[in-house]
Design a protein around this motif. Structure first.
Motif, PDB file in Angstrom:
ATOM      1  N   ILE A  50      -5.405  -6.744  -2.998  1.00  0.00           N
ATOM      2  CA  ILE A  50      -5.621  -7.475  -4.255  1.00  0.00           C
ATOM      3  C   ILE A  50      -4.306  -7.601  -5.010  1.00  0.00           C
ATOM      4  O   ILE A  50      -3.971  -8.670  -5.541  1.00  0.00           O
ATOM      5  CB  ILE A  50      -6.679  -6.760  -5.119  1.00  0.00           C
ATOM      6  CG1 ILE A  50      -8.019  -6.694  -4.368  1.00  0.00           C
ATOM      7  CG2 ILE A  50      -6.838  -7.470  -6.462  1.00  0.00           C
ATOM      8  CD1 ILE A  50      -9.093  -5.872  -5.077  1.00  0.00           C
ATOM      9  N   ILE A  51      -3.544  -6.510  -5.053  1.00  0.00           N
ATOM     10  CA  ILE A  51      -2.256  -6.550  -5.753  1.00  0.00           C
ATOM     11  C   ILE A  51      -1.335  -7.578  -5.086  1.00  0.00           C
ATOM     12  O   ILE A  51      -0.692  -8.381  -5.763  1.00  0.00           O
ATOM     13  CB  ILE A  51      -1.615  -5.146  -5.787  1.00  0.00           C
ATOM     14  CG1 ILE A  51      -2.415  -4.223  -6.721  1.00  0.00           C
ATOM     15  CG2 ILE A  51      -0.149  -5.216  -6.236  1.00  0.00           C
ATOM     16  CD1 ILE A  51      -1.974  -2.767  -6.708  1.00  0.00           C
ATOM     17  N   GLN A 102      11.325 -13.762 -10.385  1.00  0.00           N
ATOM     18  CA  GLN A 102      11.947 -14.172 -11.651  1.00  0.00           C
ATOM     19  C   GLN A 102      13.469 -14.248 -11.503  1.00  0.00           C
ATOM     20  O   GLN A 102      14.099 -15.204 -11.948  1.00  0.00           O
ATOM     21  CB  GLN A 102      11.580 -13.189 -12.764  1.00  0.00           C
ATOM     22  CG  GLN A 102      10.110 -13.250 -13.141  1.00  0.00           C
ATOM     23  CD  GLN A 102       9.784 -12.288 -14.273  1.00  0.00           C
ATOM     24  OE1 GLN A 102       9.860 -11.079 -14.105  1.00  0.00           O
ATOM     25  NE2 GLN A 102       9.444 -12.830 -15.416  1.00  0.00           N
ATOM     26  N   LEU A 111       5.853  -4.384  -6.353  1.00  0.00           N
ATOM     27  CA  LEU A 111       5.702  -5.149  -7.595  1.00  0.00           C
ATOM     28  C   LEU A 111       7.067  -5.592  -8.112  1.00  0.00           C
ATOM     29  O   LEU A 111       7.205  -6.691  -8.659  1.00  0.00           O
ATOM     30  CB  LEU A 111       4.930  -4.327  -8.633  1.00  0.00           C
ATOM     31  CG  LEU A 111       3.433  -4.219  -8.295  1.00  0.00           C
ATOM     32  CD1 LEU A 111       2.766  -3.087  -9.075  1.00  0.00           C
ATOM     33  CD2 LEU A 111       2.721  -5.537  -8.599  1.00  0.00           C
ATOM     34  N   ASP A 112       8.070  -4.761  -7.931  1.00  0.00           N
ATOM     35  CA  ASP A 112       9.435  -5.175  -8.294  1.00  0.00           C
ATOM     36  C   ASP A 112       9.830  -6.437  -7.539  1.00  0.00           C
ATOM     37  O   ASP A 112      10.226  -7.432  -8.141  1.00  0.00           O
ATOM     38  CB  ASP A 112      10.442  -4.072  -7.931  1.00  0.00           C
ATOM     39  CG  ASP A 112      10.663  -3.087  -9.066  1.00  0.00           C
ATOM     40  OD1 ASP A 112      10.243  -3.362 -10.199  1.00  0.00           O
ATOM     41  OD2 ASP A 112      11.270  -2.031  -8.805  1.00  0.00           O
ATOM     42  N   ILE A 127       1.004 -14.847  -9.397  1.00  0.00           N
ATOM     43  CA  ILE A 127       2.008 -14.801 -10.469  1.00  0.00           C
ATOM     44  C   ILE A 127       3.280 -15.545 -10.042  1.00  0.00           C
ATOM     45  O   ILE A 127       3.840 -16.327 -10.817  1.00  0.00           O
ATOM     46  CB  ILE A 127       2.302 -13.341 -10.861  1.00  0.00           C
ATOM     47  CG1 ILE A 127       1.098 -12.761 -11.603  1.00  0.00           C
ATOM     48  CG2 ILE A 127       3.573 -13.245 -11.717  1.00  0.00           C
ATOM     49  CD1 ILE A 127       1.196 -11.269 -11.914  1.00  0.00           C
ATOM     50  N   ILE A 167       7.482  -9.711  -8.021  1.00  0.00           N
ATOM     51  CA  ILE A 167       7.421 -10.331  -9.348  1.00  0.00           C
ATOM     52  C   ILE A 167       8.820 -10.450  -9.950  1.00  0.00           C
ATOM     53  O   ILE A 167       9.327 -11.554 -10.128  1.00  0.00           O
ATOM     54  CB  ILE A 167       6.452  -9.562 -10.262  1.00  0.00           C
ATOM     55  CG1 ILE A 167       5.025  -9.677  -9.690  1.00  0.00           C
ATOM     56  CG2 ILE A 167       6.506 -10.136 -11.677  1.00  0.00           C
ATOM     57  CD1 ILE A 167       3.975  -8.947 -10.459  1.00  0.00           C
ATOM     58  N   ARG A 168       9.468  -9.325 -10.222  1.00  0.00           N
ATOM     59  CA  ARG A 168      10.812  -9.430 -10.815  1.00  0.00           C
ATOM     60  C   ARG A 168      11.771 -10.124  -9.850  1.00  0.00           C
ATOM     61  O   ARG A 168      12.643 -10.887 -10.294  1.00  0.00           O
ATOM     62  CB  ARG A 168      11.310  -8.032 -11.216  1.00  0.00           C
ATOM     63  CG  ARG A 168      12.689  -7.960 -11.871  1.00  0.00           C
ATOM     64  CD  ARG A 168      12.905  -8.872 -13.087  1.00  0.00           C
ATOM     65  NE  ARG A 168      11.814  -9.072 -13.998  1.00  0.00           N
ATOM     66  CZ  ARG A 168      11.539  -8.311 -15.060  1.00  0.00           C
ATOM     67  NH1 ARG A 168      12.297  -7.301 -15.356  1.00  0.00           N
ATOM     68  NH2 ARG A 168      10.507  -8.584 -15.845  1.00  0.00           N
ATOM     69  N   ASP A 214       0.833  -1.200   0.000  1.00  0.00           N
ATOM     70  CA  ASP A 214       0.000   0.000   0.000  1.00  0.00           C
ATOM     71  C   ASP A 214       0.874   1.259   0.000  1.00  0.00           C
ATOM     72  O   ASP A 214       0.583   2.223  -0.697  1.00  0.00           O
ATOM     73  CB  ASP A 214      -0.917  -0.009   1.227  1.00  0.00           C
ATOM     74  CG  ASP A 214      -1.894   1.160   1.241  1.00  0.00           C
ATOM     75  OD1 ASP A 214      -2.610   1.331   0.238  1.00  0.00           O
ATOM     76  OD2 ASP A 214      -1.926   1.896   2.237  1.00  0.00           O
ATOM     77  N   ARG A 215       1.946   1.220   0.765  1.00  0.00           N
ATOM     78  CA  ARG A 215       2.816   2.396   0.857  1.00  0.00           C
ATOM     79  C   ARG A 215       3.691   2.549  -0.373  1.00  0.00           C
ATOM     80  O   ARG A 215       4.025   3.656  -0.770  1.00  0.00           O
ATOM     81  CB  ARG A 215       3.716   2.281   2.096  1.00  0.00           C
ATOM     82  CG  ARG A 215       2.988   2.604   3.397  1.00  0.00           C
ATOM     83  CD  ARG A 215       3.969   2.720   4.560  1.00  0.00           C
ATOM     84  NE  ARG A 215       4.360   1.414   5.085  1.00  0.00           N
ATOM     85  CZ  ARG A 215       3.761   0.822   6.125  1.00  0.00           C
ATOM     86  NH1 ARG A 215       2.758   1.421   6.738  1.00  0.00           N
ATOM     87  NH2 ARG A 215       4.156  -0.340   6.546  1.00  0.00           N
ATOM     88  N   ALA A 232      -2.453 -11.052  -6.051  1.00  0.00           N
ATOM     89  CA  ALA A 232      -2.173 -11.320  -7.469  1.00  0.00           C
ATOM     90  C   ALA A 232      -0.685 -11.540  -7.706  1.00  0.00           C
ATOM     91  O   ALA A 232      -0.298 -12.357  -8.549  1.00  0.00           O
ATOM     92  CB  ALA A 232      -2.693 -10.174  -8.340  1.00  0.00           C
ATOM     93  N   THR A 233       0.180 -10.845  -6.943  1.00  0.00           N
ATOM     94  CA  THR A 233       1.617 -11.102  -7.126  1.00  0.00           C
ATOM     95  C   THR A 233       1.979 -12.508  -6.655  1.00  0.00           C
ATOM     96  O   THR A 233       2.867 -13.150  -7.220  1.00  0.00           O
ATOM     97  CB  THR A 233       2.526 -10.092  -6.378  1.00  0.00           C
ATOM     98  OG1 THR A 233       2.342 -10.204  -4.963  1.00  0.00           O
ATOM     99  CG2 THR A 233       2.259  -8.663  -6.834  1.00  0.00           C
ATOM    100  N   PRO A 259      -7.134  -2.076  -2.874  1.00  0.00           N
ATOM    101  CA  PRO A 259      -6.216  -2.351  -3.992  1.00  0.00           C
ATOM    102  C   PRO A 259      -4.925  -3.050  -3.569  1.00  0.00           C
ATOM    103  O   PRO A 259      -4.509  -4.015  -4.221  1.00  0.00           O
ATOM    104  CB  PRO A 259      -5.918  -0.954  -4.554  1.00  0.00           C
ATOM    105  CG  PRO A 259      -7.125  -0.142  -4.227  1.00  0.00           C
ATOM    106  CD  PRO A 259      -7.617  -0.666  -2.909  1.00  0.00           C
ATOM    107  N   PRO A 282       3.767   0.630  -3.939  1.00  0.00           N
ATOM    108  CA  PRO A 282       3.435  -0.409  -4.923  1.00  0.00           C
ATOM    109  C   PRO A 282       4.521  -0.608  -5.992  1.00  0.00           C
ATOM    110  O   PRO A 282       4.618  -1.693  -6.554  1.00  0.00           O
ATOM    111  CB  PRO A 282       2.128   0.080  -5.554  1.00  0.00           C
ATOM    112  CG  PRO A 282       1.995   1.516  -5.176  1.00  0.00           C
ATOM    113  CD  PRO A 282       2.795   1.732  -3.935  1.00  0.00           C
ATOM    114  N   TRP A 283       5.326   0.385  -6.235  1.00  0.00           N
ATOM    115  CA  TRP A 283       6.409   0.211  -7.226  1.00  0.00           C
ATOM    116  C   TRP A 283       7.449  -0.755  -6.692  1.00  0.00           C
ATOM    117  O   TRP A 283       7.842  -1.708  -7.372  1.00  0.00           O
ATOM    118  CB  TRP A 283       7.041   1.561  -7.601  1.00  0.00           C
ATOM    119  CG  TRP A 283       6.148   2.414  -8.444  1.00  0.00           C
ATOM    120  CD1 TRP A 283       4.934   2.924  -8.098  1.00  0.00           C
ATOM    121  CD2 TRP A 283       6.384   2.848  -9.789  1.00  0.00           C
ATOM    122  NE1 TRP A 283       4.410   3.644  -9.145  1.00  0.00           N
ATOM    123  CE2 TRP A 283       5.282   3.623 -10.186  1.00  0.00           C
ATOM    124  CE3 TRP A 283       7.437   2.671 -10.683  1.00  0.00           C
ATOM    125  CZ2 TRP A 283       5.185   4.212 -11.451  1.00  0.00           C
ATOM    126  CZ3 TRP A 283       7.349   3.262 -11.939  1.00  0.00           C
ATOM    127  CH2 TRP A 283       6.235   4.010 -12.321  1.00  0.00           C
TER     128      TRP A 283
END
Lengths: 333, 333
Positions: free
Chosen positions: B158-159, B109, B101-102, B166, B105-106, B94-95, B162-163, B155, B97-98
């Motif tokens: 949910i994010i 990977q 998500l890095d 993934i 997800i990345r 929440d604080r 979803a991560t 949000p 998200p950039w």
């Protein structure tokens, strides 16, 4: 008030070198947009998809990449609305999950951030019925509150759907925290003129037409009772326009065609409209293909789109397929 | 054969400076691991969480970042197993998200790619019951095929979910395409010694204890009938070990405690174990807090974990909370 009237406004279509992008550009120009900018890196989007527009006096083609903020900041300068289409779909996600996750997640963040920085008044985000997933859970009416089913589905399809879920939530975040209005449109499978070869389901129409043109029987997987729910590209172009025009914000709605179709009905209709051909052959599963399944008859409900933005589909599959076939017969591909 | 015996093997715990990371390190060292490397950038993971281990002769602390392949390639050299814990949870997502998500997800990977490059024999991926989502759909038995419910949820929650979806699919992809065996463990809310302040649900236990220590009534949101399903950290450490040892691969299983609890039962139990205190006060919703809701009584089923890797939870909440409270009373925090 989140309404952006089309006449006199400037729009950027991010991922504009595409089936939906080119149709929406035409729609916005016809409605009097002061300028439409098609932003694309043309790695997937074909320049041929926008060739018919490139001499339009109010259209501008911008080569740029959603992974580069500088490209987006330049392209969005002075824009009133941004339509965010750039995305990898399942087939490309399967081939290149690193690129796909970049574009479908960081690309969305970049586009939203650049839109805020440039004072864009509204973003329309192209989501997908992939947010409902695949497999046995997919049956009956799919409404906007339907959960995401993924059990047994191929990884790339699940990853694609999850990236669209994240993209939608990023839009909600930018509306709540940064004051950027948005509408999410969950497209069902798009078909129509300037059809490309990148979507697993829509590809099936093209493959069927190609079989028929060679005099070969079209292939039906399983017994042909599987449901598909398509939407005609011109209907989506209109939905995109109406999403900008409407006062709606912070809402996600389905955009699907008038009615679903079974695989067998689809093949029969395509065969009829193509001027006849051999009866379909029923084949088993094909190894190596990304196949997206459902649990039975389903329908993607679009009633919420009507109440939120006043949109409903107008072109049924007989009409839409006729237009696609006519376009192909005119020597396009 | 995807089994990695613990004795004599080397393990890297990515995101090791954490509640689960430090407990798992102890578990693997006790079982005779030749070496355990705790890899963390310590941006969230506290060095205090691993302070009790840092002089262990077979433990190595490596400062590194999942966003840097060079760090991961160095850390994974010669490793037999990798446990992937590094992640942002809902509050941090929440604080930022950039960043979230890095990393989610990345970062996954990168860790999978580096594991393949270094010949790691098995990866255990820490997923979450967040893959089932939130809201009215969450009720009854949650099994591994339960879909992802997101309607009405915040949000960031949910994010986050979803991560994790993934991340699981990236594991499936690396198993199928690159031959890297994996087990996904879907942790429910973890609590226990070395509890941190980053998880929305587990935080509630700490907040309740803090209220009681100040002589204030603990707060219950709503009527206290809301269900939570926790798992004790030591049980998860054992699950991680057993996931490496078992022959299982390409499977995702829930790891939850013996039984769920209502918020009211939880507060009453914490109050009793803390030595008594004022009766709880029932309060309304608190604006600004990320609150994760369910649709009614639910239970996260862990039977599949038993059939896949032979694991079942052993520590119930009375015992686990007693251990946490004892640890806190010994002056830790």
């Amino acid at each position: 008030m989140a309404s952006v009237p089309i006449a006199g406004s400037r729009f950027v279509i991010i991922g504009g070198g595409s089936l939906v992008g080119s149709a929406t550009a035409g729609e916005l120009l016809d409605a009097g947009a002061a300028e439409v900018r098609l932003f694309d890196n043309f790695s997937m989007g074909a320049e041929s998809a926008v060739a018919h527009l490139k001499d339009h006096p109010r259209l501008k083609i911008i080569r740029g990449d959603v992974m580069r903020m500088s490209d987006l900041l330049a392209a969005l300068e002075g824009a009133d609305g941004a339509l965010l289409l750039a995305a990898y779909m399942t087939l490309n996600m399967d081939r290149d999950p690193w690129g796909g996750l970049d574009v479908n997640i960081r690309g969305v963040q970049n586009a939203l951030e650049a839109s805020v920085a440039r004072g864009v008044r509204k973003v329309v985000f192209a989501s997908s019925n992939a947010v409902y997933g695949y497999g046995p859970g997919i049956k009956g009416d799919l409404v906007e509150g339907t959960p995401f089913y993924s059990e047994g589905a191929p990884p790339a399809a699940i990853i694609y759907g999850a990236t669209k879920i994240i993209g939608e939530q990023l839009c909600r975040t930018y509306t709540a925290k940064r004051g950027l209005p948005h509408v999410v449109l969950r497209y069902s499978t798009v078909y129509g003129e300037r059809q490309h070869h990148r979507a697993a389901n829509a590809l099936y129409i093209i493959e069927t037409l190609e079989k028929l043109s060679r005099g070969e029987p079209p292939e039906i997987f399983g017994d042909g009772s599987e449901t598909k729910h398509f939407v005609y590209v011109g209907d989506l172009a209109r939905a995109n326009r109406m999403a900008f025009e409407s006062a709606a914000s912070n809402v996600a709605v389905n955009c699907s065609g008038p009615a679903p179709v079974t695989t067998r009905q689809l093949v029969e209709l395509v065969t009829e409209l193509a001027g006849g051909g051999p009866a379909p052959s029923f084949v088993g599963e094909t190894a190596g293909k990304v196949r997206l399944t459902s649990g039975g008859a389903f329908r993607i409900a679009h009633e919420k789109a009507f109440s939120a933005i006043g949109w409903r589909p107008e072109v049924d599959m007989r009409e839409g397929l006729s237009r696609l076939i006519k376009w192909l017969k005119e020597g396009n591909a």
